[in-house]
Design an enzyme around this catalytic site. Structure first.
Site, short mmCIF file in Angstrom:
data_model
loop_
_atom_site.label_atom_id
_atom_site.label_comp_id
_atom_site.label_asym_id
_atom_site.label_seq_id
_atom_site.Cartn_x
_atom_site.Cartn_y
_atom_site.Cartn_z
N HIS A 104 0.83 -1.20 0.00
CA HIS A 104 0.00 0.00 0.00
C HIS A 104 0.88 1.27 0.00
O HIS A 104 0.67 2.19 -0.77
CB HIS A 104 -0.91 -0.06 1.24
CG HIS A 104 -1.88 1.08 1.33
ND1 HIS A 104 -2.64 1.31 2.45
CD2 HIS A 104 -2.20 2.04 0.46
CE1 HIS A 104 -3.39 2.37 2.26
NE2 HIS A 104 -3.15 2.84 1.06
N GLU A 107 2.47 1.64 -3.31
CA GLU A 107 1.54 2.19 -4.29
C GLU A 107 1.51 3.72 -4.19
O GLU A 107 1.47 4.42 -5.20
CB GLU A 107 0.14 1.61 -4.04
CG GLU A 107 -0.93 2.10 -4.98
CD GLU A 107 -2.26 2.32 -4.27
OE1 GLU A 107 -2.78 1.40 -3.66
OE2 GLU A 107 -2.75 3.46 -4.33
N HIS A 108 1.56 4.24 -2.95
CA HIS A 108 1.60 5.69 -2.78
C HIS A 108 2.92 6.28 -3.26
O HIS A 108 2.94 7.30 -3.94
CB HIS A 108 1.41 6.06 -1.31
CG HIS A 108 -0.01 6.04 -0.86
ND1 HIS A 108 -0.65 7.17 -0.42
CD2 HIS A 108 -0.91 5.04 -0.77
CE1 HIS A 108 -1.89 6.87 -0.07
NE2 HIS A 108 -2.07 5.57 -0.27
N GLU A 205 -4.42 7.18 6.98
CA GLU A 205 -5.49 6.58 6.19
C GLU A 205 -5.97 5.28 6.85
O GLU A 205 -7.17 5.03 6.96
CB GLU A 205 -4.97 6.29 4.78
CG GLU A 205 -6.02 5.71 3.86
CD GLU A 205 -5.43 5.19 2.55
OE1 GLU A 205 -4.32 5.64 2.17
OE2 GLU A 205 -6.07 4.34 1.93
ZN LIG Z 1 -3.92 4.71 0.31
#
Ligand SMILES: [Zn+2]
Length: 1017
Positions: A104, A107-108, A205
């Site tokens: 994750h 991905e950022h 998040e």
């Molecule tokens: Zn995210």
């Protein structure tokens, strides 16, 4: 089933775009046939790729090409189809064995700049430089993929370059890791003696991600039922594990997992394949050596010998029903392996037969007992992971019912084993499969990608899975054999010991438990720090803040040019006529043998007390006995002949006149051409008014409806905040708020507690008597030219419905409403969540006013140049922006925002900022703002949606085209002028904050604030 995909900023941003000022309908239609390429042949090599299979897929009029890159073994699937909405995607199998959230966070961080495009957030920046119809990055439990779609080939090539450089050549700098992943930072940046706190985009998040209790239950359920290997961990990241991740681990993870040998590349549509292959091979793949991806493979789960039981806790839902009832229970069975495509297909049908609709066994045994708020969000068949899962669960049940429910679940399975399924129930489920294959889905290429990705990720037979008709034929044969049904139930349920029973109970101290653990972790992290490390933290904090404020040079990114944009829409061929007293809009289109119905029924005749019940009424309209059928038979009839009946509230503003609106309900359905008489007969049954006298059923449906209302509030909090703020300045929106906002939830709770079921039944009767009339209907039909008799059937249907004594043709009843008092009001919706949602709204001018397109362009300009940089990049909200609704209300919003007061000030100070930043209004920025509007306006329209804007909103193609021309003609001076004319701090406005902050912190001197809070404190 449950959304375990962490759809990060790109989905939420895209969601924001799609909800903004224009009503857009999705895309992807077949155009006239052009020559299909015969160029690629199996066994030959093209730009380093060996073409291994070429397969025509007749059911979808397309050809599939499967290629393998010789050197790196990268797999490539191309689906050639005469569809202009082309798709491209690159995906990797990402299977971590911990909960640090590495895939994750990766991905950022790959989106923080790459070798050729060293720009922060290149995707977000490309949103304004492209005509993409979709752009995203998604992390699933075992894969990460990066899809986009566009109808413009130059644009498609631009995006492809940015995407591929991001995944193969990202910078992954330390500061990017600190910003996106996690870091320790001083609470006051400049003050070295201030406390250290955890920060980071993904860290925050994931703290917010499990506020939605259904997400928490879904995550824990899969971790528990598939505990071995990657599914035992949280791929998005557990906030208490994320701080173990190091920059070095992230870089190593990228080198292993984002390698061409672990990549799957997909393209779809009518753009030539060869250019994709050439570019990929020359620029990236030829420069890599093969790296065996065996370490990323997911092994099938070892099966349990005994079933397991467990309990978890969640937060109290402040807007839900009584706390004693806020419990959930779910039963899960591990079924087939995803690569066995027939088993997966067959089980999809079984699960539908077992749980969906009033004829299914679980609906009869669990839902109709009225012991719960209905199925919970996990219920269904999850075929997105290696070991597929069946889950049946209930929400809002009392704890003392758990044992009884468990017995009932086991009995229900035994009953299915002994009795099997009814023949016409099976037929109705199979009909649904057939209809869905014919229905032209607007984003077909993307839908295919989303359904193929999980199977491909485990090396399943993707080409065979596309041949749906073969699978369907086999299923039809098998389902008709009673012994086959018995065998399946026995194998997957009765003899299956890999079964989990999980319960979830709210704990008022839930947040405290997390906060204590976080504080403990922080303390231990700080204790470990050497003086040198403390110095570095201080320096890095300052450095990061400086870098975040630097102006970036965006010229390196490609951008579409004005001359490269072509208008590819034409006026739909609409016919308007009258039958009986029913106005009809008819549209002959390329609907692939399917006929579509839409009908609008006015509700302005209702008194307020009844109007509040309308959303519930639309929910239950097709669920009771009718003149000729009991409710079970009616459901079979409906699903055997149509797609089902959809009924929703329809409230729409006048596009010319302020404070005029239509209030109505919208009924829609579609069917195969040959079933048109049946669909019209079904609608006639509805118009003849169902019999609502079954009070037991009414009570059950009311409980289920009320239980369903609070789920999803936190995921789309900004929409709720804007809606509530608009209700303070517009009576149209006040009406909408009562029917779809937080007010609606509270109204329904009051109705549920205060009224007897007989009162509700008689109200529902009055509503149906007043609105289900032919003289209150206008209708639209979309059909293919192959459906010869459509007009004859439609005419008979309409004249039968109409009362002969009434001669007046039904017209739109525009309702006048008074403008609310022009006080500056605010609404604080108190909620126990860790982040806030802020909104401010200002009424401006209607859609057809010449200032409207200027304000529309302005909304995009200040989103990308003002709100996004300050609210998101500097102040740490997940998103922030502005948009203009069709009734001319200018909306500001923030999404998952750690601030309230600061954000509200940012909204209020727009004109000051504009005065100081006039030089930002240059040609390029103006063009980008226009482009992001064209992105919405030029979305391709599905055949069955052509001319629907005209039917629903009175928005003709000519008016639409005028708007588009006006958008293109907006000048730099216009932006500055309308900004000062409409968005001054003292302009009349409404505000709303959803979250825990007290309203006295937000209130300004001239504002009147009100606080509301849910019944469960
Ligand atoms: Zn995210």
């Amino acid at each position: 089933m449950y959304s375990r995909i962490q759809n990060c900023r790109w989905t939420s941003l895209h969601k924001h775009l799609l909800t903004s000022s224009q009503r857009t309908y999705a895309s992807g239609i077949l155009k006239k046939k052009e020559n299909v390429s015969t160029y690629f042949q199996p066994g030959k090599i093209y730009h380093g790729f060996l073409c291994s299979e070429v397969e025509p897929i007749k059911e979808f009029s397309m050809t599939a090409y499967f290629l393998i890159h010789e050197k790196t073994k990268t797999e490539y699937l191309h689906l050639e189809r005469d569809d202009s909405n082309n798709v491209f995607s690159i995906g990797f199998r990402t299977t971590p064995l911990d909960s640090m959230g590495t895939p994750h966070i990766l991905e950022h961080t790959v989106l923080c700049g790459s070798e050729k495009y060293p720009v922060r957030d290149p995707f977000f920046k490309m949103l304004n430089r492209s005509l993409a119809t979709f752009m995203n990055a998604l992390t699933g439990p075992d894969y990460t993929f990066y899809p986009f779609s566009s109808q413009n080939e130059i644009d498609y090539r631009n995006l492809q370059k940015v995407y591929l450089d991001a995944v193969f050549k990202p910078n992954l700098s330390r500061l990017d890791f600190l910003q996106e992943g996690w870091r320790l930072e001083h609470s006051k940046l400049e003050d070295k003696t201030s406390d250290l706190v955890f920060k980071g985009v993904v860290y925050n998040e994931m703290k917010g991600a499990f506020s939605e209790t259904s997400s928490l239950f879904g995550q824990k359920f899969i971790n528990t039922i598939l505990p071995k290997g990657t599914y035992g961990y949280i791929s998005g990241g557990d906030p208490l594990c994320i701080p173990e991740l190091t920059h070095e681990h992230l870089r190593n993870f990228h080198a292993t997992y984002y390698h061409p040998s672990n990549a799957r590349i997909y393209s779809y549509g009518n753009f030539p394949l060869e250019q994709n292959l050439k570019f990929l091979n020359e620029t990236y793949l030829s420069k890599y050596e093969f790296l065996d991806p065996k370490s990323t493979v997911v092994a099938p789960q070892e099966r349990w010998k005994y079933e397991k039981k467990t309990n978890i806790h969640c937060r109290v839902d402040q807007y839900g029903g009584s706390v004693e009832k806020q419990n959930q229970i779910a039963f899960g069975y591990v079924l087939s392996d995803i690569t066995n495509i027939y088993e997966t297909f067959m089980l999809t049908a079984f699960v539908e037969l077992m749980i969906i609709g009033p004829n299914s066994a679980f609906y009869k045994s669990l839902i109709e007992k009225n012991i719960s708020g209905g199925y919970n969000s996990l219920t269904g068949y999850d075929n997105q992971i290696r070991d597929t899962l069946f889950v049946i669960g209930l929400r809002d049940v009392e704890k003392n019912k758990f044992d009884m429910i468990e017995k009932t679940v086991n009995q229900t399975i035994d009953n299915i084993f002994s009795k099997g399924f009814e023949k016409n129930h099976i037929e109705s489920v199979l009909h649904g499969f057939e209809l869905s294959i014919k229905h032209q889905s607007p984003k077909f290429g993307l839908h295919l990608l989303f359904s193929l990705m999980p199977l491909w990720n485990h090396n399943g037979p993707i080409l065979s899975s596309l041949k749906v008709n073969e699978l369907l034929d086999k299923l039809k044969d098998n389902l008709m054999k009673p012994q086959y049904v018995k065998d399946v139930i026995e194998k997957y349920f009765i003899l299956n010991n890999h079964k989990l029973v999980m319960t979830m109970v709210p704990d008022p101290k839930f947040d405290d438990v997390f906060n204590d653990a976080e504080a403990k972790l922080l303390k231990s992290k700080v204790k470990e720090l050497s003086p040198k490390e403390k110095d570095e933290i201080f320096e890095e904090g300052l450095q990061l803040s400086k870098v975040q404020k630097e102006v970036q040079n965006l010229d390196v990114l490609p951008c579409l040019k004005i001359e490269e944009i072509t208008l590819n829409k034409t006026a739909p061929p609409l016919k308007h006529t009258i039958s009986g007293t029913v106005p009809l809009q008819l549209c002959e289109a390329n609907t692939n043998g399917v006929t579509y119905f839409k009908g609008v029924l006015g509700t302005d005749c209702l008194i307020d007390q009844h109007r509040l019940l309308l959303p519930f009424f639309t929910n239950i309209l097709d669920k009771f006995d009718t003149r000729n059928y009991n409710y079970r038979d009616f459901d079979k009839y409906v699903s055997k002949s149509t797609s089902g009946i959809s009924v929703i509230s329809h409230i729409t503003e006048h596009i010319d006149l302020k404070d005029q609106f239509e209030q109505a309900i919208l009924v829609s359905s579609h069917c195969l051409d040959e079933n048109l008489p049946k669909m019209l007969d079904i609608l006639t049954e509805i118009f003849n008014r169902p019999d609502f006298s079954n009070s037991e059923r009414m009570t059950m449906l009311l409980n289920n409806y009320c239980s369903s209302l609070t789920s999803g509030i936190i995921d789309s909090g900004h929409t709720f905040a804007m809606q509530a703020a608009r209700s303070l300045v517009s009576s149209v929106d006040e009406c909408k708020e009562n029917l779809s906002g937080i007010k609606h939830i509270m109204n329904m709770q009051e109705i549920q507690n205060k009224y007897k079921i007989e009162d509700i039944q008689s109200s529902v009767d009055v509503i149906s008597k007043n609105i289900l009339k032919g003289n209150n209907l206008r209708a639209a039909f979309h059909y293919s030219n192959t459906n010869q008799n459509v007009l004859e059937f439609v005419d008979k249907f309409c004249t039968n419905l109409c009362d002969n004594d009434v001669q007046d043709v039904n017209r739109i009843n525009w309702v006048d409403c008074k403008s609310p008092n022009k006080d500056n009001r605010g609404l604080h919706i108190s909620m126990n969540i860790p982040v806030n949602f802020c909104a401010k709204v200002i009424p401006t001018v209607p859609y057809t006013d010449p200032d409207y397109p200027k304000l529309r362009v302005l909304s995009r300009f200040i989103t990308s140049k003002y709100l996004h940089p300050i609210v998101r990049e500097q102040n740490g909200a997940y998103g922030g922006g502005a948009m203009l609704t069709i009734d001319g209300i200018f909306n500001y919003y923030s999404y998952r925002d750690p601030n309230t007061r600061i954000t509200m000030d940012v909204f209020d100070e727009t004109t000051d900022w504009m005065s100081k930043n006039k030089d930002l209004v240059d040609d390029q920025n103006l063009f980008e703002a226009k482009l992001s509007i064209l992105q919405q306006m030029d979305q391709p329209i599905a055949e069955h949606m052509k001319g629907v804007d005209m039917f629903l909103y009175g928005l003709s193609y000519d008016i639409w085209q005028t708007q588009r021309e006006r958008v293109l003609a907006v000048k730099k001076e216009d932006l500055i002028e309308v900004c000062h004319k409409y968005l001054k701090m003292e302009s009349w406005s409404g505000k709303c904050v959803i979250g825990a902050d007290a309203s006295h912190q937000i209130r300004k001197d001239n504002e009147i604030w009100e606080t509301i809070s849910g019944p469960q404190q």
